[in-house]
Design a protein around this motif. Sequence first.
Motif: not given
Length: 135
Positions: A39-49, A68-74, A89-90
């Motif tokens: 959920t760290d916004p620095a980890s992916n540019h979509f987080i928080g959008k 967009v709450y969070g993500w998981l890499g492939a 990824a999701l």
Amino acid sequence: LTAAKRNYGWNAGKKRKKRKACNPSAGDGAGEQLAEWVTDPASNHFIGKRIMREVTIEDESRPQPGVVYGWLGAEDSDFVDQQTGKPAALWHVKYDDGDQEDLEEWEIEEAVGAHSAYVKRMRERQRREQKKAEE
């Protein structure tokens, strides 16, 4: 409303299936645990959008906002892209009405763009109404 009565996506006739993001390293599935969403916004540019997806509820279509709450890499997701056959990824979305959904990258890109277009339309409408009120 239950997720079964909802139809997310721009294709109103397409039934969506929720995907669960699991930890593939958990073994043979026995005691398999869900992976933690990053959920760290620095980890992916979509987080928080903010996003906007078309939702059909009981034959009525309407836009549904969310974030967009969070993500998981492939490498951490159990999802396999049907077109490529490769892990993908999701992104986990939380809608303003409390519902949640996991989306692929193309779906996130589309939903972020739809939200931007929605905001632009609303600003234009406000400008027109303000201009009309000033006349």
